[in-house]
Design an enzyme around this catalytic site. Structure first.
Site, PDB file in Angstrom:
ATOM      1  N   LYS A 194     -33.562  -4.948  -9.497  1.00  0.00           N
ATOM      2  CA  LYS A 194     -32.772  -4.866  -8.674  1.00  0.00           C
ATOM      3  C   LYS A 194     -32.018  -5.070  -8.177  1.00  0.00           C
ATOM      4  CE  LYS A 194     -36.108  -5.322  -3.973  1.00  0.00           C
ATOM      5  NZ  LYS A 194     -37.431  -5.087  -3.464  1.00  0.00           N
ATOM      6  N   SER A 201     -40.174  -1.497  -1.300  1.00  0.00           N
ATOM      7  CA  SER A 201     -37.971  -2.144  -0.884  1.00  0.00           C
ATOM      8  C   SER A 201     -37.599  -1.614  -2.532  1.00  0.00           C
ATOM      9  CB  SER A 201     -38.007  -2.830  -0.481  1.00  0.00           C
ATOM     10  OG  SER A 201     -38.220  -4.506  -1.458  1.00  0.00           O
ATOM     11  N   SER A 228     -43.890  -3.962  -2.042  1.00  0.00           N
ATOM     12  CA  SER A 228     -42.083  -3.263  -2.228  1.00  0.00           C
ATOM     13  C   SER A 228     -42.265  -2.862  -3.617  1.00  0.00           C
ATOM     14  CB  SER A 228     -41.077  -4.265  -1.837  1.00  0.00           C
ATOM     15  OG  SER A 228     -40.805  -4.297  -0.533  1.00  0.00           O
TER      16      SER A 228
END
Lengths: 523, 97
Positions: free
Chosen positions: A80, A155, A179
């Protein structure tokens, strides 16, 4: 012959170990798959073909030389884009950090590289991980591989979508209020948020430091276990990192479900829960019962306050953490000449109008530099949360909002403590509905926040929690099952998840290819 | 609880954000709605409840007081938007009119 992209991390790593394929072959196949699928899915913010291939060559060289290799040797992984990789851009999907190059590796990146994993690129997210749909990214929308008109969740939307579309077998995300679990659920894959402190946060760009935790996303609980084993462990560079031995998660998966006490919370199945999601989750509970688990109703009287407490605590911490973006040390800076000219013009107008009081109060050049740089660097959702947090922490409101939320946080934690004195895990839905359409909730921040109601509790209480696929809606959208356990009981979670995956095949389903969808979009 | 545009402007200064009048208006509407929802917390009895700031209650950890290399100057300055050989550059803060 099966293509490499169809394999799980476990299968790939076994093949590599047996010498049935090389790391370079696997890396090439992975890069080809990304090139084909990601033109539509747009999960990656950056792909690093040259670096990936050189990492793979090194693994192959070491294998040929008979050197000992790490547990993920040759297995591709995506990271990420809020995790620092030395010398490479860590953008947090923000204009603020669009050109920021990390001066060091995050501890988890360091661990991945030592384990022999091949980092192929960095995935899209909501700006600074603030959001539940990856739509607040300053750079691109990521599409849900099951329906490209829908959001992948967030997210860690890119992190989930790239695994769901089988671009990579493993992906590392972060979870502050859901997330990892929410996008895993909406994309039909498995994702685990570990106990707070289990994985070092060093090199993770801070959002809400008392809630942030890094964890794995993969096709199965088994692959999550494999990756967690690499990520977890004490790190002196993170003061909240737990100095406790790391279990061999991947070797602890087998275990009878008979006698496992699974708690369920009645409030999870009432107002606001989509009927198909409720049905799929109840069906998963029935399967556990068939396997010999005992279902126990547990109370969670403060669960309904979790979103309110979370959306005071997380923005408060964020407003403090994001104070570091000042246009001076690193990140976006407004055009200084234009800013100074505007300020001079404002002063001139005030002098002419004789407004001494306003002239007295006008920003200094430095303050204006901060304000305008932050205004230009942050997107709307990040600004909203900074404002909300600043307000909640400001004089006169601190007790009513921030302190109150921290007290409710303790009550939520006590609910969990009581529940876990009666049951081993708590099961329920991850999200109130399957993936919604792009743009559906962007104009309504509160609706977006309320979508987190089942996931934020585990962050507030610091507990490990997992999302695994448990069915599909009639429209063909994945549905997730949420499993939560007491602190440091990741083994228990993974065992329960693995047991369901041995008895169902939801996790083996995958969306159709997007190469055709891409030409349709072009047409 | 409703939050006024004037309050929004005050908070924006504290938060070091510059908001356009349009942004300030929208922010006031949206934050008012969120804060209204937060009123839910007022119905929770928290009499005598200790606040919980960190879920896993960790104890302080001490390490040996030994000098170890940190980030060198060049690496620290490498991402600076405006710098000279050894410092970050900011607009003049002294002698402003």
């Amino acid at each position: 012959m099966e293509s490499f992209w169809e394999l799980t991390a476990r299968e790939l790593s076994d093949k590599l170990r047996r010498g049935e394929c090389s790391a370079v072959e696997v890396a090439r196949a992975c890069l080809d798959r990304i090139a084909a699928e990601d033109a539509t899915v747009r999960a990656f913010l950056s792909v690093e073909p040259d670096w990936a291939l050189s990492q793979a060559e090194e693994v192959d060289r070491r294998r040929r030389a008979g050197e000992s290799l790490g547990p993920l040797a040759g297995v591709p992984v995506a990271v990420k884009d809020n995790l620092c990789v030395q010398g490479r851009v860590t953008s947090c999907a923000s204009r603020m950090l669009a050109h920021f190059r990390s001066p060091y590796d995050a501890t988890v990146v360091d661990r991945l590289l030592k384990a022999g994993a091949i980092i192929v690129g960095k995935t899209n997210l909501d700006e600074f991980a603030m959001g539940g749909s990856t739509e607040t990214s300053a750079f691109q929308f990521t599409r849900n591989p099951w329906d490209v008109e829908r959001i992948p969740g967030g997210s860690s939307g890119g992190a989930a979508a790239c695994v769901a579309a089988r671009m990579v077998p493993l992906s590392v995300g972060s979870d502050t209020g859901g997330s990892i679990r929410q996008p895993a659920a909406l994309c039909g894959i498995s994702g685990l948020k570990p106990t707070y402190g289990r994985v070092s946060r060093f090199g993770l760009v801070a959002f809400a430091s008392s809630l942030d935790q890094i964890g794995p996303l993969a096709q199965s609980a088994e692959d999550c276990a494999l990756l967690l084993e690499v990520l977890a462990g004490h790190d002196p560079r993170d003061a909240t990192s737990l100095d406790r031995p790391v279990p061999r998660y991947a070797s602890e998966l087998e275990g009878a479900i008979k006698g496992l006490r699974i708690g369920w919370v009645p409030e999870h199945f009432t107002e606001g829960l989509d009927g198909e999601v409720g049905e799929a989750v109840r069906e998963a509970l029935r399967i556990y019962e068939d396997l010999g688990a005992e279902l126990v109703e547990v109370a969670s009287p403060h669960a309904r306050y979790a979103v309110a407490a979370y959306y005071i605590i997380a923005p408060s911490e964020a407003s403090s953490n994001l104070a570091r973006y000042d246009g001076v040390h690193y990140g976006y800076r407004t055009d200084e000449k234009a800013m100074l000219a505007d300020l001079e013009e404002e002063r001139r107008l005030l002098r002419e109008s004789g407004d001494e009081a306003a002239l007295e109060e006008i920003d200094s050049a430095l303050v204006r530099l901060y304000r305008r740089s932050r205004a230009g660097g942050f997107g709307a959702e990040v600004k909203r949360r900074i404002m909300l947090g600043t307000y909640a922490l400001s004089a006169g409101y601190y007790d009513a909002y921030y302190l109150k939320a921290l007290k409710v946080r303790r009550l939520i934690r006590q609910d969990y403590d009581r529940a876990f004195s009666q049951v081993d895990v708590i099961a329920g839905p991850v999200t109130p509905s399957p993936a919604f359409r792009l743009g559906e909730k962007t104009s309504d921040p509160l609706a977006m926040y309320l979508f987190d109601l089942y996931t934020v509790g585990a962050n507030l209480a610091g507990l490990p929690a997992m999302a695994i696929p448990c069915g599909f809606s009639r429209e063909g959208l994945p549905i997730g099952l949420h499993l939560q356990a007491p602190a440091l009981e990741e083994v228990r979670l993974l065992r329960a998840a693995h047991a369901l995956q041995r008895n169902t095949d939801w996790h083996r389903r995958r969306p159709g290819s997007h190469i055709a969808a891409r030409s349709e979009l072009r047409g | 609880m409703a939050i006024s545009e004037q309050e929004i402007r005050k908070v924006a200064l504290l938060a070091r954000l510059e908001l356009t009048p349009e942004e300030a208006r929208l922010m006031a509407t949206q934050l008012s709605r969120v804060l209204e929802y937060m009123e839910l917390l007022n119905s929770v009895d928290t009499q005598g409840v200790e606040p919980l700031a960190l879920a896993v209650e960790v104890t302080n950890v001490l390490r040996e007081d030994r000098v170890t290399p940190g980030l060198d100057r060049e690496s620290a300055l490498a991402n600076a938007p405006h710098r000279d050989d050894e410092c970050y550059r900011v607009p003049a803060v002294l002698g402003e009119t």
